[in-house]
Design an enzyme around this catalytic site. Structure first.
Site, PDB file in Angstrom:
ATOM      1  N   GLU A  19       3.212   2.233  11.504  1.00 15.51           N
ATOM      2  CA  GLU A  19       2.244   2.942  12.348  1.00 15.51           C
ATOM      3  C   GLU A  19       2.960   3.674  13.478  1.00 15.51           C
ATOM      4  O   GLU A  19       2.583   4.768  13.868  1.00 15.51           O
ATOM      5  CB  GLU A  19       1.234   1.935  12.900  1.00 15.51           C
ATOM      6  CG  GLU A  19       0.921   0.929  11.824  1.00 15.51           C
ATOM      7  CD  GLU A  19      -0.361   0.146  11.972  1.00 15.51           C
ATOM      8  OE1 GLU A  19      -0.234  -1.075  12.015  1.00 15.51           O
ATOM      9  OE2 GLU A  19      -1.458   0.714  12.039  1.00 15.51           O
ATOM     10  N   ILE A  74      16.747  -2.428  10.647  1.00 17.75           N
ATOM     11  CA  ILE A  74      16.293  -1.565   9.556  1.00 17.75           C
ATOM     12  C   ILE A  74      16.742  -2.190   8.239  1.00 17.75           C
ATOM     13  O   ILE A  74      17.928  -2.277   7.938  1.00 17.75           O
ATOM     14  CB  ILE A  74      16.866  -0.141   9.706  1.00 17.75           C
ATOM     15  CG1 ILE A  74      16.402   0.470  11.024  1.00 17.75           C
ATOM     16  CG2 ILE A  74      16.444   0.739   8.522  1.00 17.75           C
ATOM     17  CD1 ILE A  74      14.897   0.476  11.241  1.00 17.75           C
ATOM     18  N   GLN A  98       8.767   6.125   5.742  1.00 14.33           N
ATOM     19  CA  GLN A  98       7.694   5.690   6.637  1.00 14.33           C
ATOM     20  C   GLN A  98       7.591   6.593   7.863  1.00 14.33           C
ATOM     21  O   GLN A  98       6.509   7.000   8.261  1.00 14.33           O
ATOM     22  CB  GLN A  98       7.945   4.249   7.116  1.00 14.33           C
ATOM     23  CG  GLN A  98       7.548   3.215   6.107  1.00 14.33           C
ATOM     24  CD  GLN A  98       6.065   3.246   5.818  1.00 14.33           C
ATOM     25  OE1 GLN A  98       5.245   2.968   6.669  1.00 14.33           O
ATOM     26  NE2 GLN A  98       5.710   3.639   4.614  1.00 14.33           N
ATOM     27  N   ILE A 143       0.823  -1.210   0.000  1.00 12.12           N
ATOM     28  CA  ILE A 143       0.000   0.000   0.000  1.00 12.12           C
ATOM     29  C   ILE A 143       0.856   1.259   0.000  1.00 12.12           C
ATOM     30  O   ILE A 143       0.353   2.358   0.166  1.00 12.12           O
ATOM     31  CB  ILE A 143      -0.992   0.002   1.180  1.00 12.12           C
ATOM     32  CG1 ILE A 143      -0.270  -0.118   2.534  1.00 12.12           C
ATOM     33  CG2 ILE A 143      -1.981  -1.127   1.029  1.00 12.12           C
ATOM     34  CD1 ILE A 143      -1.202   0.002   3.736  1.00 12.12           C
ATOM     35  N   PRO A 203      17.074   1.760   4.888  1.00 10.39           N
ATOM     36  CA  PRO A 203      16.989   3.074   5.542  1.00 10.39           C
ATOM     37  C   PRO A 203      16.201   4.101   4.728  1.00 10.39           C
ATOM     38  O   PRO A 203      15.537   4.962   5.289  1.00 10.39           O
ATOM     39  CB  PRO A 203      18.458   3.514   5.654  1.00 10.39           C
ATOM     40  CG  PRO A 203      19.245   2.261   5.552  1.00 10.39           C
ATOM     41  CD  PRO A 203      18.446   1.308   4.711  1.00 10.39           C
TER      42      PRO A 203
END
Ligand SMILES: Cc1cc2nc3c(=O)[nH]c(=O)nc-3n(C[C@H](O)[C@H](O)[C@H](O)COP(=O)(O)OP(=O)(O)OC[C@H]3O[C@@H](n4cnc5c(N)ncnc54)[C@H](O)[C@@H]3O)c2cc1C
Ligand code: SF4
Lengths: 330, 732
Positions: free
Chosen positions: B697, B621, B630, B458, B624
């Site tokens: 999130e 990670i 994000q 997404i 990066p």
């Protein structure tokens, strides 16, 4: 959007004549407002008269008069050297509106005639006297945070959304129009837009079929001391909660002449002559600005959810006058 | 750092996306497609008494008009409670679909949609959530956050004996996701089988829901969703439009396309619910928390009970011995809410982290010091150790980068021109979820590899990160790897949600690669002279197209060589990875610290976030570059929630009044200034084989509180009701 007939006009007179024949016809300029409204089923013209071939696409100077063709884009107007030099207030106001992409498409004539952004006007499931005379006003007892604090009627509390027009009002522009018989006339800006009264479906004083051909500005001495301030919910691409176009003619520290117009507060750009008269001849000092601003909001009549605009308008006037005095274009 | 993992990597789908080569749901052109256009109700509650479609049916190009009267009944199982379109004359929210006009062209369908006339028996809607919080009922338990009432110790008792107490209420309005891509589906049937292109975060669930509703076996439904133009949770559940699209295609025996308008997106899926919270804190004078009581209520619809899990992290973040959380619901005549980026977490942490900030002033203590004082070394609710927790380091690094030490403790003490300057900070938290996922890997004798798994991308960069993981563990260059997703003909993957995709699908890619390595090794060892004789799978590695001795890399054989020697064109592995048992012994969380600077023009009520620093600890990670995106996206979302976003409902009509991008204000570029992101990597051997935790999130969780705290620090005014628009700043 419903089916419509498409007509391409080849002269201002023929465009106006064509429009005079059909009350359901609309002029198409940049389309940034009209086409949106057609998609939302708010405007339902059965004929579009396309103006884009007309030669109203220039900005010209003759003596003290600068004429903006009705079809010049908002972007080209804002960036034109003559406008930047003589009317930086207008440049600033235009650039405070919409987005770069919309301004590239939007025209000066279309900007004057853009319709309100009242949410109830935009929703055909809701009552709205402007869209459907007699259906009632959804906003007066509803979500009216964005609405008018001056000059509204119980029939309509909408505001005119334009930034450009607030500057044009402060600059005492005139609007040149031609009617369906080919007769030209000139409308002072203050008389161009109207208050809602009991006929909110009429935004302005154009007669049916009348076409804007240009907007005229007269050079003044206020260019170095003018400022457009816009307070909004996000940093760009939002309509004004309150905006102020302020221009001062300063003689040393003395205000020779003041022009102040407010946006986002009424059905038309709002000029307060009493405040301008008060400022004339006074020193350009903060305390004077505070008193002037208080005068300006004296007649405010807020609605249930927009009382904040009264205080905000007062503060914004003070700030805009300070910035104008300090010669700040920022 | 690996050869590929941990290095800056541009999106593998970037070029396709910017050149238009990447097809989104509405862009699949199927010959003969008819176009649907939705007609929406004009009331919020009641019944359609009459629906007149005659004029629409006569309009040019119209193929059929579907209403509740001529739409076949869906065969949903009893437990499927979600809103179903055109199944009855009942109206349960405003702008509910009441008809679909299908025509030869989109324009014809839209024109005719204006001609459908409905008559209603109208009832008064009830949508004023904040006016009805008192009526809230206990929420049902949640599969993710557990029971709706949770306790540790005796919070009430401890509260009454606390030296310092603090109590406040906070509110958040409904918010909508507003991804760029509108929801759309294109469906057609062939030999009784359905193929549907859909915008979805979860093709398998769309498949099972469609199969059930349409009464066909799941195998006869093929759902395709290769690209999604943003979703943020609004394509997790199966929205009503794919059911309609598939139904119409079956009825009309031709392909049908249905696309939401922006306006329709505001009721065509869920939203972050209206939320009311009350926080009570009890502390010692020295700052140690001894009690937290967190009560939250969110609105739901009349058809379903949506528990937004607002209190989900309250008991897992500070070392407090007595805690109680309660989640309640209020039914409203609005659509059912749904997950929206960091559901519950960002709402709950807005209240908790604001309250903690308020407490810090009461204690006369630096807000960061107060957090450190209550730092939890083990999970305070269940005593489990954290698998890893580098939050302390996040605080330290974030504070340093931000310059927190330059903060003047007293509000209103920092100023520049017309602007007051404020510093605020907050803590972010999210899970390290993992779900079962399956991936298929085809290793080819031409040196390439094809991977497939029915996950979604997404926007976070799933195509890219899976390519990186595959390249790392298969030892094949990224250019030679293709990764396919979003198709029910691919192996099953979980919904893309919960920030668990890399942990789940990425671990499956890793697992498949390990199996392939073992298989390649046994094949190689068939050759008596192989340099890999005698080595076990752990002693070899796939690197640079070779299977080689981990310690002595010159000893190896090419992958292509092994396949060719066996006469194989390709080698296929289908691997299902499930979360390991040891996860259960730990508390598995990702953390972050957020610091923001705001500048408030107090005279005009305007707030801008001039700087934000995020320090994040979410395991390893992988990339990066996309990770920075994000976290930056998280900051932007947080700015929107704090300052501008608000779905406005006129309660008289129960109708959303700002369903457009002009009136629903997501932050624009000018609202976003300097955003600095930093990662404190954790070497977590518990969470999953890759050591990755959730990140998407997490990045927004603390931002609204940090901004509100900074506004207080700048102005001395506490705004507990989002968004902080100029009118609220002036009034505070
Ligand atoms: C999302 C969005 C945000 C915006 N934000 C702002 C903002 O912040 N500030 C702001 O000031 N504006 C804003 N605008 C409005 C924008 O400035 C107007 O849409 C634009 O100026 C209209 O010009 P146009 O040429 O596209 O008009 P059109 O859409 O072509 O026409 C608008 C109306 O004017 C009539 N018309 C056009 N030309 C003439 C003429 N010569 N004579 C008579 N009638 C004519 C048309 O018939 C129509 O009724 C925004 C618009 C959008 C879509
Ligand atoms: S304020 Fe004017 S435009 Fe808005 S609903 Fe009332 S009548 Fe219509």
């Amino acid at each position: 959007m419903r089916a419509f007939e498409y007509t391409r006009a080849d002269s201002a007179e023929s465009a106006a004549a064509e429009a005079g024949k059909n009350t359901r016809a609309r002029f198409l300029a940049g389309g940034t407002n009209l086409l949106d409204l057609m998609k939302e089923d708010i405007e339902r013209p059965d004929q579009l008269i396309d103006l884009n071939r007309l030669n109203m696409t220039e900005i010209t100077e003759s003596g003290d008069c600068i004429r903006l063709g009705a079809l010049v884009s908002n972007t080209d107007t804002a960036n034109h050297p003559l406008i930047k030099q003589h009317f930086p207030l207008l440049t600033q106001a235009i650039l405070a509106g919409a987005s770069q992409q919309i301004r590239n498409m939007a025209t000066n004539g279309g900007n004057l005639n853009q319709r309100t952004r009242c949410a109830y006007f935009y929703d055909t499931a809701m009552p709205c006297n402007k869209r459907e005379p007699g259906s009632g006003c959804g906003a007066v007892g509803g979500l009216n945070r964005m609405h008018a604090i001056f000059g509204w009627s119980p029939e309509c509390v909408a505001v005119h959304p334009s930034d450009m027009c607030v500057a044009l009002a402060a600059l005492d522009a005139t609007v040149q129009v031609v009617d369906s018989q080919g007769v030209a006339r000139e409308i002072p800006f203050a008389n161009y837009h109207r208050l809602p009264g009991d006929s909110p479906h009429k935004d302005n004083t154009l007669a049916p079929g009348e076409l804007i051909t240009s907007i005229e500005l007269t050079k003044n001495k206020m260019a170095p001391h003018s400022h457009y301030l816009k307070v909004r919910d996000r940093a760009s691409y939002a309509f004004a909660l309150v905006s102020v176009a302020a221009a001062l003619h300063l003689d040393g520290n003395k205000i020779g002449k003041a022009r102040v117009a407010l946006g986002g507060v009424a059905h038309k750009p709002w000029r307060v002559n009493q405040m301008e008269d008060f400022l004339q001849g006074k020193p350009a000092e903060d305390e004077i600005f505070v008193d002037a601003a208080a005068l300006a909001v004296k007649t405010a009549r807020p609605l249930e959810r927009n009382a904040f605009k009264v205080d905000l308008a007062r503060r914004a006037i003070v700030r805009a006058l300070q910035k104008a005095r300090d010669g700040g274009m920022v | 750092m690996g050869k590929y993992i941990g290095k800056e990597f541009s999106r593998v789908d970037g070029v396709a996306k910017v050149t238009g080569a990447a097809p989104y749901a509405a862009e699949f052109h199927v010959p003969g497609t008819a176009h649907g256009y939705l007609v929406m109700s004009r009331i919020a509650k009641g019944t359609i008494t009459k629906i007149d479609t005659a004029a629409a049916e006569k309009s040019p190009g119209v193929v059929r008009v579907f209403t509740h009267k001529n739409t076949p009944k869906f065969a949903h199982p009893e437990k499927y409670k979600s809103f179903k379109a055109l199944q009855s004359p009942e109206i349960v929210f405003n702008a509910q679909p009441i008809a679909v006009v299908v025509a030869e062209t989109f324009e014809e369908a839209r024109a005719a949609a204006n001609l459908v006339e409905a008559t209603y028996r109208r009832e008064d809607p009830s949508t004023d959530f904040f006016g009805r919080v008192e009526e809230a009922e206990q929420a049902p338990d949640s599969p993710f956050s557990g029971k709706s009432v949770q306790t540790t110790g005796d919070a009430e008792q401890a509260m009454s004996s606390a030296e310092i107490t603090f109590e406040a209420e906070y509110t958040i309005p409904a918010e909508h996701h507003n991804p760029m891509e509108p929801h759309a589906a294109v469906a057609y049937w062939k030999n009784g089988k359905l193929k549907i292109f859909d915008k979805s975060q979860d093709v398998y669930t769309v498949r099972s829901n469609l199969a059930a509703a349409l009464g066909v076996p799941e195998d006869d439904v093929h759902v395709v969703s290769p690209y999604v133009g943003g979703a943020f949770g609004c394509s997790i559940r199966t929205n009503y439009y794919p059911f309609l699209t598939a139904m119409m295609a079956r009825e009309l025996k031709r392909p049908v396309k249905l696309v939401y308008t922006r306006r329709q997106m505001f009721t065509g899926h869920g939203y972050r619910p209206f939320t009311h919270q009350k926080i009570q804190l009890g502390a010692k004078k020295t700052g140690e928390l001894i009690s937290i009581i967190h009560e939250a209520a969110n609105n739901t619809s009349t058809v379903e009970k949506w528990n937004d899990s607002t209190t989900r992290f309250t008991r897992h973040i500070y070392a407090c011995p007595n805690m109680k959380t309660i989640q309640r619901l209020v039914k409203t005549d609005l659509p059912t809410p749904c997950a929206m980026r960091a559901p519950g977490a960002v709402s709950g942490m807005f209240a908790l982290e604001s309250a903690l900030d308020e407490l810090s002033y009461k204690l006369d203590m630096d807000p960061l010091e107060l957090r450190l004082k209550n730092y939890a070394e083990v999970d305070p609710a269940n005593g489990k150790p954290y698998s890893t927790k580098a939050l302390r380091e996040c605080y330290r690094r974030g504070a340093e980068k931000f310059g927190w030490d330059k903060r003047q403790p007293i509000p209103r003490s920092m100023r520049e021109g017309n602007e007051l300057i404020g510093y605020g900070m907050s803590t972010g938290i999210w899970y390290a979820f993992q779900q079962p996922a399956t991936v298929k890997v085809v290793l080819k004798a031409d040196g390439t590899a094809q991977l497939t798994s029915a996950t979604s991308d997404i926007g976070p960069g799933t195509y890219t990160v899976m390519t990186i993981i595959a390249a790392e563990y298969l030892g094949i260059a990224p250019e030679k790897i293709s990764f396919g997703l979003g198709d029910t003909q691919m192996p099953k993957a979980p919904v893309q949600g919960g920030s668990w995709t890399t942990a789940s699908v990425g671990s499956a890619v890793h697992g498949a690669a390990m199996k392939l390595k073992s298989r390649l090794l046994s094949l190689a060892q068939k050759d008596k002279d192989s340099p890999l004789q005698g080595l076990g799978p752990d002693e070899v590695v796939l690197l640079d197209g070779r299977l080689q001795n981990r310690k002595q890399t010159s000893n190896g054989v090419s992958i292509v060589g092994i396949l060719k020697a066996e006469g194989m064109d390709s080698m296929t592995e289908v691997h299902k990875e499930t979360p390991s048992k040891i996860r259960e012994d730990y508390q598995l969380l990702a953390h972050g610290a957020q610091f923001v600077e705001v500048r408030v023009d107090e005279q005009l009520g305007m707030v801008r976030v001039s700087r934000a620093v995020e320090a994040t600890a979410c395991g390893k990670i992988m990339n990066p570059k996309t990770s920075h995106s994000q976290e930056m996206g998280g900051v932007v979302w947080g700015i929107g929630m704090a300052l501008t976003e608000h779905t406005e409902v006129d309660d008289r009509f129960g109708r959303i009044m700002n369903p457009s991008l002009a009136d629903y204000h997501v932050p624009c570029c000018a609202d976003v200034r300097k955003v600095d992101t930093d990662f404190i990597e954790e070497d977590d051997r518990v969470v999953n084989p890759l050591g990755v935790k959730g990140m998407g999130e997490l990045g927004m969780v603390g931002i609204p509180a940090a901004i509100s705290n900074a506004v207080y620090h700048a102005t001395g005014k506490r705004i507990r009701h989002l968004p902080m628009t100029p009118d609220k700043v002036l009034k505070a």
